[in-house]
Design a protein around this motif. Structure first.
Motif, PDB file in Angstrom:
ATOM      1  N   VAL A   1      34.318  40.155  29.634  1.00 29.35           N
ATOM      2  CA  VAL A   1      35.271  40.753  28.546  1.00 29.35           C
ATOM      3  C   VAL A   1      36.268  41.778  29.187  1.00 29.35           C
ATOM      4  O   VAL A   1      37.549  41.629  28.812  1.00 29.35           O
ATOM      5  N   LEU A   2      35.965  42.374  30.386  1.00 33.82           N
ATOM      6  CA  LEU A   2      37.178  43.495  30.731  1.00 33.82           C
ATOM      7  C   LEU A   2      38.273  42.615  31.419  1.00 33.82           C
ATOM      8  O   LEU A   2      39.365  42.515  31.325  1.00 33.82           O
ATOM      9  N   LEU A   3      37.716  41.307  32.195  1.00 34.25           N
ATOM     10  CA  LEU A   3      38.829  40.454  32.704  1.00 34.25           C
ATOM     11  C   LEU A   3      39.682  39.816  31.445  1.00 34.25           C
ATOM     12  O   LEU A   3      40.746  39.535  31.545  1.00 34.25           O
TER      13      LEU A   3
ATOM     14  N   ASN B   1      40.401  45.335  36.111  1.00 33.58           N
ATOM     15  CA  ASN B   1      40.040  44.350  37.033  1.00 33.58           C
ATOM     16  C   ASN B   1      39.148  44.908  38.123  1.00 33.58           C
ATOM     17  O   ASN B   1      37.970  44.160  38.582  1.00 33.58           O
ATOM     18  N   ILE B   2      39.190  46.023  38.651  1.00 31.11           N
ATOM     19  CA  ILE B   2      38.581  46.638  39.691  1.00 31.11           C
ATOM     20  C   ILE B   2      37.180  47.001  38.975  1.00 31.11           C
ATOM     21  O   ILE B   2      36.307  46.639  39.444  1.00 31.11           O
ATOM     22  N   LEU B   3      37.080  47.597  38.058  1.00 30.90           N
ATOM     23  CA  LEU B   3      36.101  47.988  37.149  1.00 30.90           C
ATOM     24  C   LEU B   3      35.086  46.585  36.684  1.00 30.90           C
ATOM     25  O   LEU B   3      33.872  46.770  37.194  1.00 30.90           O
ATOM     26  N   GLY B   4      35.801  45.646  36.447  1.00 23.49           N
ATOM     27  CA  GLY B   4      35.103  44.339  36.335  1.00 23.49           C
ATOM     28  C   GLY B   4      34.203  43.874  37.229  1.00 23.49           C
ATOM     29  O   GLY B   4      33.048  43.544  37.408  1.00 23.49           O
ATOM     30  N   ARG B   5      34.999  43.940  38.614  1.00 22.84           N
ATOM     31  CA  ARG B   5      34.539  43.668  39.935  1.00 22.84           C
ATOM     32  C   ARG B   5      33.344  44.327  40.187  1.00 22.84           C
ATOM     33  O   ARG B   5      32.291  44.041  40.792  1.00 22.84           O
ATOM     34  N   VAL B   6      33.423  45.760  40.258  1.00 27.70           N
ATOM     35  CA  VAL B   6      32.463  46.762  40.543  1.00 27.70           C
ATOM     36  C   VAL B   6      31.075  46.541  39.518  1.00 27.70           C
ATOM     37  O   VAL B   6      29.966  46.353  40.171  1.00 27.70           O
ATOM     38  N   ILE B   7      31.456  46.277  38.167  1.00 23.71           N
ATOM     39  CA  ILE B   7      30.130  45.849  37.413  1.00 23.71           C
ATOM     40  C   ILE B   7      29.466  44.689  37.966  1.00 23.71           C
ATOM     41  O   ILE B   7      28.377  44.699  38.062  1.00 23.71           O
ATOM     42  N   LEU B   8      30.597  43.689  38.141  1.00 23.52           N
ATOM     43  CA  LEU B   8      29.376  42.472  38.592  1.00 23.52           C
ATOM     44  C   LEU B   8      28.700  42.578  39.949  1.00 23.52           C
ATOM     45  O   LEU B   8      27.638  42.226  39.893  1.00 23.52           O
ATOM     46  N   PHE B   9      29.363  43.330  40.784  1.00 21.78           N
ATOM     47  CA  PHE B   9      28.878  43.576  42.109  1.00 21.78           C
ATOM     48  C   PHE B   9      27.862  44.292  41.957  1.00 21.78           C
ATOM     49  O   PHE B   9      26.619  44.277  42.542  1.00 21.78           O
ATOM     50  N   ALA B  10      27.658  45.516  41.095  1.00 27.22           N
ATOM     51  CA  ALA B  10      26.433  46.181  40.939  1.00 27.22           C
ATOM     52  C   ALA B  10      25.466  45.603  40.359  1.00 27.22           C
ATOM     53  O   ALA B  10      24.386  45.623  40.706  1.00 27.22           O
ATOM     54  N   GLY B  11      25.804  44.939  39.596  1.00 28.14           N
ATOM     55  CA  GLY B  11      24.714  43.918  38.791  1.00 28.14           C
ATOM     56  C   GLY B  11      24.015  43.221  39.572  1.00 28.14           C
ATOM     57  O   GLY B  11      22.745  42.765  39.642  1.00 28.14           O
TER      58      GLY B  11
END
Ligand SMILES: Nc1ncnc2c1ncn2[C@@H]1O[C@H](COP(=O)(O)OP(=O)(O)OP(=O)(O)O)[C@@H](O)[C@H]1O
Ligand SMILES: [Mg+2]
Lengths: 281, 261, 283
Positions: A198-200, A267-277
């Protein structure tokens, strides 16, 4: 020179050239980024958030209208694109799977993702603007929503497929109907991935200018009327930057900076969330 | 302590107090390995998974150097010098010490070009010489009959066993001194495995061979010497027959009788 | 019951994609009928775009699209391949990570910003070096090249990364240098993927509007040189859609949009369904 020595020299040359091209690319990109940051920051001030657009030469001019307009457009586009994209992605991953129909939908949606966005604008002009008789926020939001659907669809499909089958089976074994399994087990398992998608997706449409040019059009003044032309950051950048007025160009840089930070941030937030997940698992 | 046989014949390689640490690991994956490798014979490396067989094998041609950050200690002597020094010419070294991998690795080119690849790298351009040497390598690798009429075809059209023999042909075409095999038959069916084993035995006339295998029968069938490794150490090196019949170390005994691993 | 409703909702949403795509084609086709009926094939072969005379030939715009994207490809492909080689084979892990992320973030920067930068910073340089306006095909090609570079490099790198390590190691084991491995193993192995990635980037470049609208000029004339201002399909659409004042004018613009959609659809489909699918099957 022996053949091996020659190869060693050629190797050096080739690797140097390739490193050089990386440096050239990086130089250009940092040049652009540098200009954006320098120009953008120097043009930033509080007036930008307080005042709406004004004719050139006015001190009290800002971007409030475009910021709010952009937020409205993106919010509406998200409201259109996200549910449709998630539902469609759910169909592909949970029902359609490897059927012919599912594959066709994936293929077409993949092409759509790279299709020219200005064409979507022309389409929406024909089916929304012409019947309504005027530009509107609705038209702009629909155009952006259409662009968003394939992005969300694709990530939802991918992310749901990553949810292990045993999880679903365990829920079915407890007697839950399929929709419940999807809503409470599958979606929960893919939460981080879907959110990233969604963020991307928002980031993707947030930077779109072309499909807004003749749908939501533009307005230099503050408005919340969804049935009228609606200002956006992107079209404002285009209009101000191509204008001959220095102060408008300044505002254009400020808008460009704000927009870029917003999109990079998403974009950065999206990556961070994916990474944390991923890490959490 | 380890029991290492003293090899009387000439040695191709000599590993002394060799240590190897992967990038980022706190402990070395190989500890104080000392091991002579007899010339023109077959040395098998056996041991449970993760004991360091592959790691040792890939040290002989400095394959580890492809990934920065790994570190070597001790020495490996080859042709009278320590090949672990920074000034070692790796291109030269790798043409003298060839390698066959776990899975067949046919290059994306024709059968002929696959076999000619190493020679071309060395600058051999002469058509007749290339033709002759490709033919000879394919014959030596016992695959000539199957491919002689389709040398220009894509090598990826061959079966797994054929591809593995092609890789052997490719490796021997540059006439190496040593050949390293890392479980060369683990991806093959029994018939192809037999073919490769036969080939390996024939090759020792001309090259020194080190072969890693998970399969103790295979080690017994093909090798002259066998080394048993455990947790990064070489526990025992002996003549194959002796090691399997009368192992000197208790660990070796336990391993070959299937008590663990 | 709810199960059925939910299922139907998801299926309708999925089918909606097909409906929208078909609908787009139908709408663009219908709206361009008038132009097609009036001009026939002349529409794409004639170099006369004269709204005041109600004469519309899209030749200059089509040619401008083709030349500007070709130029962009000529400039971007070698550099993108170089960057991809650097990222997949040369750079150490840390640089790889940093560089890789910056490339992907830069690919996300809105194209309107590339266009704005081009107008204010690159056009003057071209003007200083070559004289003239600075605005034109060359500027458009360069800005477009810079804009697609991050995307192109990232997907090309991904294609190269599909080469199995063991295959590369086999070539190193025969005494190959890095460059030998790149040119003899990686590029042949990943060929389909690399070509697919490059064509996909081309597909995006064709439809790119904002990066070129700033610097192209929007002059409906076949340019005499790459320094001349001209136009392209997206540039014409961006500049004239809101100005069109006759139904034939509108219809011609829809004709342009349809042409653009077909061009990019074909290019993207070739990239995805021929090359990238072949690459996926191979690996
Ligand atoms: N790239 C690497 N980085 C860090 N450690 C590694 C790496 N490769 C292997 N290791 C470790 O080094 C040790 C030896 O591994 P190696 O692959 O040599 O074992 P092996 O005897 O060949 O096992 P197998 O029979 O399973 O092939 C293992 O503990 C392994 O986890
Ligand atoms: Mg191993």
């Amino acid at each position: 020179m022996t053949a091996v020595q020659k190869r060693i020299v050629i190797n050096k040359i080739a690797l140097t050239l390739s490193t050089l091209s990386a440096l050239i690319a990086l130089a250009f990109l940092f040049w652009i980024l540098g200009v954006l940051v320098m120009k953008g920051i120097s043009a930033l001030n509080w007036n930008i958030f307080i005042f709406e657009g004004a004719p050139p030469g006015y001190a009290e001019s800002g971007l409030k209208h475009a910021l709010v307009g952009q937020a409205i457009l993106i919010g509406m586009a998200t409201a259109i694109g996200v549910p449709l994209g998630i539902l469609a992605g759910t169909y592909l991953s949970e029902y359609g799977k490897n059927s012919k129909l599912a594959h066709t939908i994936r293929d077409i949606s993949d092409i759509m993702m790279s299709a020219p966005s200005i064409v979507i604008g022309a389409f929406v002009y024909a089916v929304v603007v012409i019947p309504m008789g005027h530009f509107s926020a609705w038209a702009g939001a629909i155009a952006l929503g259409i662009i968003m659907i394939p992005v969300i669809l694709r990530t939802t499909d991918d992310m749901l497929q990553l949810v292990p089958g045993e999880l679903r089976e365990a829920a079915f074994a407890l007697g839950a109907p399929k929709y419940k399994v999807i809503l409470s087990v599958v979606y929960r398992g893919a939460k981080a991935g879907i959110l990233t998608g969604v963020l991307l997706g928002i980031a993707r449409v947030g930077g779109e200018t072309a499909p807004l040019l003749f749908t939501s059009f533009n307005d230099n003044f503050f408005t919340t009327d969804l049935n009228a032309a609606m200002p956006s950051l992107t079209v404002t950048i285009f209009n101000y930057a191509t204008s001959p007025y220095e102060d408008w160009q300044q505002l254009g840089w400020a808008a460009a900076f704000i927009l870029s930070m917003f999109i990079l941030g998403l974009n950065i937030l999206g990556r961070v969330i994916l990474f944390a997940g991923k890490k959490g698992k | 302590m380890a029991s290492i046989i003293d090899i009387k014949e000439e040695c191709a390689l000599h590993v002394r107090d060799f240590e190897f640490t992967y990038k980022g690991s706190s402990a070395p994956s190989l500890k104080k390995v000392t091991m002579p490798i007899a010339r023109h014979s077959i040395t098998a490396l056996i041991g449970p998974s993760g004991c360091g067989k592959t790691t040792l094998l890939r040290s002989f041609n400095r394959m580890h150097d492809l990934y920065p950050g790994n570190s070597y200690g001790g020495e490996i002597e080859f042709e009278g010098r320590n090949i672990l020094t920074p000034k070692e010419d790796l291109i030269q070294l790798r043409t003298k010490i060839g390698m066959i991998f776990q899975k067949p690795t046919a290059f994306p080119m024709s059968i002929f070009d696959n076999v000619a690849y190493g020679m071309r790298l060395q600058g051999i351009k002469n058509k007749t010489e290339l033709n002759d040497r490709v033919e000879k390598a394919l014959k030596d690798a016992a695959i000539w009959k199957e491919v002689s009429d389709r040398l220009k075809h894509d090598a990826n059209g061959l079966s797994g066993g054929q591809q593995q023999r092609l890789c052997i042909a490719r490796a021997i075409a540059v006439e190496p001194e040593v050949l390293l095999f890392d479980e060369p038959t683990s991806a093959l069916d029994p018939i192809s495995t037999q073919g490769i084993e036969k080939l390996v035995i024939e090759l020792k006339e001309r090259v020194s061979i080190i072969i890693v295998t998970h399969n103790m029968q295979q080690a017994a069938r093909v090798s002259d010497y066998t080394g048993f490794m455990y947790l990064g150490e070489l526990i025992e090196l002996g003549q194959t027959e002796e090691l399997f019949v009368t192992p000197k170390e208790k660990l070796t005994q336990e391993y070959i009788t299937g008590k663990f691993g | 019951m709810i199960d059925k409703i939910f299922f139907n909702f998801t299926r309708l949403s999925a089918l909606l994609i097909l409906v929208i795509v078909a609908w787009i084609f139908v709408v663009l086709f219908n709206h361009s009928l008038e132009a097609m009926n009036t001009f026939g094939l002349d529409f794409i072969t004639r170099d006369e775009w004269a709204p005041n005379l109600d004469k519309f030939g899209a030749y200059a715009a089509i040619l401008g699209s083709i030349i500007s994207t070709t130029l962009a490809m000529l400039l971007a492909v070698p550099i993108a391949v170089g960057v991809a080689i650097f990222l997949s084979e040369i750079a150490h892990d840390k640089i790889k990570g940093f560089f890789g992320v910056s490339v992907e973030l830069l690919a996300a920067i809105p194209s309107v910003i590339y266009g704005m930068w081009g107008l204010f910073y690159f056009v003057p340089i071209i003007r200083d070096i070559f004289g003239g306006l600075g605005i034109g095909l060359l500027a458009a090609g360069i800005v477009l090249a810079i804009m697609i570079l991050p995307f192109m490099a990232a997907v090309t790198r991904d294609a190269m990364n599909t080469t199995p390590d063991i295959l590369k190691e086999s070539a190193y084991a025969l005494g190959g240098t890095q460059w030998d491995v790149i040119k003899d193993i990686i590029i042949p192995y990943a060929k389909a993927g690399i070509i697919g990635s490059l064509i996909l980037a081309l597909g995006r470049a064709i439809g790119e509007t904002m990066a070129v609208t700033f610097v192209m000029g929007n002059v409906h004339h076949v340019p005499g040189s790459i320094l001349d201002p001209t136009t392209s399909i997206p540039v014409t659409l961006a500049n004239e859609f809101t100005e069109a004042d006759s139904s034939l004018y509108f219809s011609s613009l829809f004709g342009l949009a349809l042409t653009l959609l077909i061009m990019s659809f074909v290019v993207i489909a070739v990239a995805k369904f021929y090359f990238l699918r072949k690459a996926r099957r191979a690996s």
